[in-house]
Design a protein around this motif. Structure first.
Motif, PDB file in Angstrom:
ATOM      1  N   ASN A 143      73.715  37.864  29.034  1.00 46.67           N
ATOM      2  CA  ASN A 143      74.837  37.338  28.250  1.00 46.67           C
ATOM      3  C   ASN A 143      75.959  36.864  29.152  1.00 46.67           C
ATOM      4  O   ASN A 143      76.585  35.817  28.909  1.00 46.67           O
ATOM      5  CB  ASN A 143      75.354  38.419  27.289  1.00 46.67           C
ATOM      6  N   ALA A 144      76.231  37.661  30.216  1.00 44.15           N
ATOM      7  CA  ALA A 144      77.273  37.252  31.167  1.00 44.15           C
ATOM      8  C   ALA A 144      76.879  35.953  31.868  1.00 44.15           C
ATOM      9  O   ALA A 144      77.717  35.056  32.079  1.00 44.15           O
ATOM     10  CB  ALA A 144      77.501  38.360  32.195  1.00 44.15           C
ATOM     11  N   TYR A 145      75.610  35.839  32.220  1.00 48.58           N
ATOM     12  CA  TYR A 145      75.120  34.628  32.888  1.00 48.58           C
ATOM     13  C   TYR A 145      75.221  33.427  31.950  1.00 48.58           C
ATOM     14  O   TYR A 145      75.607  32.330  32.352  1.00 48.58           O
ATOM     15  CB  TYR A 145      73.675  34.849  33.324  1.00 48.58           C
ATOM     16  N   GLU A 177      78.988  27.834  44.092  1.00 48.73           N
ATOM     17  CA  GLU A 177      78.793  29.140  44.729  1.00 48.73           C
ATOM     18  C   GLU A 177      78.804  30.273  43.694  1.00 48.73           C
ATOM     19  O   GLU A 177      78.020  31.226  43.781  1.00 48.73           O
ATOM     20  CB  GLU A 177      79.892  29.369  45.768  1.00 48.73           C
ATOM     21  N   ARG A 178      79.701  30.110  42.691  1.00 51.94           N
ATOM     22  CA  ARG A 178      79.775  31.138  41.661  1.00 51.94           C
ATOM     23  C   ARG A 178      78.489  31.172  40.835  1.00 51.94           C
ATOM     24  O   ARG A 178      77.939  32.242  40.533  1.00 51.94           O
ATOM     25  CB  ARG A 178      80.981  30.886  40.747  1.00 51.94           C
ATOM     26  N   LEU A 179      77.972  29.995  40.478  1.00 53.29           N
ATOM     27  CA  LEU A 179      76.733  29.927  39.707  1.00 53.29           C
ATOM     28  C   LEU A 179      75.546  30.464  40.509  1.00 53.29           C
ATOM     29  O   LEU A 179      74.666  31.131  39.963  1.00 53.29           O
ATOM     30  CB  LEU A 179      76.455  28.491  39.256  1.00 53.29           C
ATOM     31  N   LEU A 180      75.555  30.153  41.826  1.00 55.64           N
ATOM     32  CA  LEU A 180      74.475  30.652  42.668  1.00 55.64           C
ATOM     33  C   LEU A 180      74.511  32.178  42.737  1.00 55.64           C
ATOM     34  O   LEU A 180      73.475  32.846  42.653  1.00 55.64           O
ATOM     35  CB  LEU A 180      74.604  30.062  44.077  1.00 55.64           C
ATOM     36  N   THR A 228      73.332  33.512  39.454  1.00 54.70           N
ATOM     37  CA  THR A 228      71.866  33.352  39.335  1.00 54.70           C
ATOM     38  C   THR A 228      71.136  34.417  40.140  1.00 54.70           C
ATOM     39  O   THR A 228      70.152  35.009  39.672  1.00 54.70           O
ATOM     40  CB  THR A 228      71.455  31.961  39.825  1.00 54.70           C
ATOM     41  N   ARG A 229      71.616  34.672  41.358  1.00 58.33           N
ATOM     42  CA  ARG A 229      70.991  35.713  42.179  1.00 58.33           C
ATOM     43  C   ARG A 229      71.116  37.082  41.528  1.00 58.33           C
ATOM     44  O   ARG A 229      70.179  37.897  41.560  1.00 58.33           O
ATOM     45  CB  ARG A 229      71.626  35.724  43.562  1.00 58.33           C
ATOM     46  N   ARG A 230      72.279  37.345  40.932  1.00 58.22           N
ATOM     47  CA  ARG A 230      72.468  38.631  40.255  1.00 58.22           C
ATOM     48  C   ARG A 230      71.513  38.751  39.069  1.00 58.22           C
ATOM     49  O   ARG A 230      70.933  39.808  38.812  1.00 58.22           O
ATOM     50  CB  ARG A 230      73.917  38.786  39.786  1.00 58.22           C
ATOM     51  N   MET A 231      71.332  37.636  38.360  1.00 62.05           N
ATOM     52  CA  MET A 231      70.410  37.631  37.241  1.00 62.05           C
ATOM     53  C   MET A 231      68.983  37.871  37.725  1.00 62.05           C
ATOM     54  O   MET A 231      68.214  38.623  37.106  1.00 62.05           O
ATOM     55  CB  MET A 231      70.501  36.289  36.506  1.00 62.05           C
ATOM     56  N   ASN A 279      66.540  40.987  36.716  1.00 60.47           N
ATOM     57  CA  ASN A 279      65.201  40.770  36.153  1.00 60.47           C
ATOM     58  C   ASN A 279      64.129  41.487  36.967  1.00 60.47           C
ATOM     59  O   ASN A 279      63.186  42.060  36.407  1.00 60.47           O
ATOM     60  CB  ASN A 279      64.893  39.279  36.077  1.00 60.47           C
ATOM     61  N   ARG A 280      64.283  41.451  38.288  1.00 54.67           N
ATOM     62  CA  ARG A 280      63.307  42.152  39.130  1.00 54.67           C
ATOM     63  C   ARG A 280      63.357  43.660  38.883  1.00 54.67           C
ATOM     64  O   ARG A 280      62.319  44.329  38.815  1.00 54.67           O
ATOM     65  CB  ARG A 280      63.563  41.835  40.612  1.00 54.67           C
ATOM     66  N   ALA A 281      64.567  44.196  38.771  1.00 53.00           N
ATOM     67  CA  ALA A 281      64.714  45.628  38.501  1.00 53.00           C
ATOM     68  C   ALA A 281      64.095  45.988  37.153  1.00 53.00           C
ATOM     69  O   ALA A 281      63.435  47.022  37.008  1.00 53.00           O
ATOM     70  CB  ALA A 281      66.195  46.015  38.528  1.00 53.00           C
ATOM     71  N   LEU A 282      64.311  45.112  36.166  1.00 53.35           N
ATOM     72  CA  LEU A 282      63.734  45.356  34.844  1.00 53.35           C
ATOM     73  C   LEU A 282      62.206  45.337  34.922  1.00 53.35           C
ATOM     74  O   LEU A 282      61.529  46.190  34.340  1.00 53.35           O
ATOM     75  CB  LEU A 282      64.221  44.303  33.850  1.00 53.35           C
TER      76      LEU A 282
END
Length: 357
Positions: free
Chosen positions: A107-109, A134-137, A140-143, A147-150
């Protein structure tokens, strides 16, 4: 419940209350269950322990009865089931937490993307564009990390839940097995009988019930000891199980009695199966393991009844039980089916009063 079952259960109950009274043990449900189980003889290890107490001249006290109950009858199946349930609940909670975190991040993304879309609709400077990219990148990396953790948590949860399912299956199977003979127990038989009658009623297929009782088992047990008696029970159980097949179910009914549910089997076929089992039991020579002493052969009596439209479980059991008692009265070590019962009853008008010893 058949008349024979009622009489047996009443005898066990009277024995249990008599022991409670003689030992001045409070008639609490758990103590009654303990001594009722002792009276039935279905738990030979428990009987050996209590018999040893009596031989020593001791009398079970309330404290001793409680210790015996906790050791022999307070089943750990419920505790294990509860443990598995708690582990399952914890794992599901972890999955829900991981999904909630992923949804919050998504949702934040999504909000960041909408904000960036609005910024791009306006003229912005190269520096602002660089900052936005840079903020979007970073978002995206945080997203991606979320997802990987999930995915990792879901993978671990899948393995854990599969393991928990196996544990649940093991607990259920254990709850349906007789601990001494390792064949189905009374609970499993009750469930199987209900299902078999429902199937016979729905499909019109034949169904037979066989009841087996070891001849003179009490005398044998008293003569050679409970360990040898346990060996006899295991031998009969193994012979019964190895001589049935398919959807048939062999179970320990209680004490020295066994049963076999025979779906899709008519009375003639059931008698053949019973005769094969009777001969197989009689053919086995029993040895005392500690000394290799030959103890002779054991025999068993059989009652066989066929399902009739409208039968309940208790009705079918009662007819098979009457056949068993007729076999006992007619000399033991034989099979009696319903088709033979009428002829035998001409000579034996009071079968219901026969002792099953």
């Amino acid at each position: 419940m058949s008349e024979q079952e009622f009489k047996r259960a009443l005898g066990y109950a009277n024995s249990a209350f008599d022991l409670l009274k003689r030992s001045s043990i409070p008639p609490y449900p758990q103590f009654y269950e303990l001594l009722y189980t002792y009276a039935t003889g279905v738990n030979p290890t428990l009987n050996n322990r209590i018999n040893a107490i009596f031989r020593n001249g001791d009398s079970p006290s309330a404290n001793l009865a409680e210790a015996l109950y906790n050791e022999f009858l307070k089943s750990d199946v419920n505790d294990r089931m509860s443990n598995v349930s708690e582990r399952m609940h914890a794992r599901i909670e972890a999955v829900h937490e991981a999904i909630d975190t992923a949804m919050t991040t998504a949702n934040a993304y999504s909000g960041s993307l909408q904000s960036a879309s609005g910024d791009l609709e306006r003229d912005i400077s190269p520096e602002a564009m660089k900052t936005l990219a840079e903020r979007l990148l970073s978002e995206t990396r945080r997203m991606q990390d979320t997802n990987r953790a999930l995915e990792q948590k879901l993978e671990a949860s899948r393995d854990d839940i599969a393991s928990l399912q196996r544990d649940l299956d093991d607990v259920r199977r254990e709850s349906l097995l007789d601990p001494l003979t390792k064949i189905a127990n009374r609970k499993s038989f009750d469930e199987g009988m209900e299902a078999a009658i429902a199937e016979a009623r729905e499909n019109g297929t034949p169904l037979c019930l066989m009841i087996v009782d070891i001849d003179h088992f009490k005398n044998f047990n008293d003569t050679y000891g409970h360990q040898t008696g346990d060996q006899v029970l295991r031998l009969v159980a193994m012979t019964l199980k190895s001589n049935i097949k398919g959807k048939d179910l062999a179970a320990r009914y209680g004490g020295e009695e066994f049963v076999a549910i025979l779906p899709s089997t008519d009375i003639e076929g059931a008698v053949i199966v019973a005769e094969n089992i009777r001969r197989a039991i009689q053919a086995k020579e029993l040895l005392k393991r500690s000394t290799n002493e030959k103890l002779g052969r054991i025999t068993a009596s059989f009652g066989v009844a066929a399902y009739q439209p409208g039968d309940t479980v208790s009705m079918l059991i009662e007819r098979a039980d009457r056949c068993l008692y007729a076999a006992k009265h007619a000399g033991r070590n034989r099979v009696v089916s319903e088709s033979e019962l009428e002829a035998l009853q001409v000579q034996l008008p009071q079968i219901q009063g026969i002792s099953a010893a």
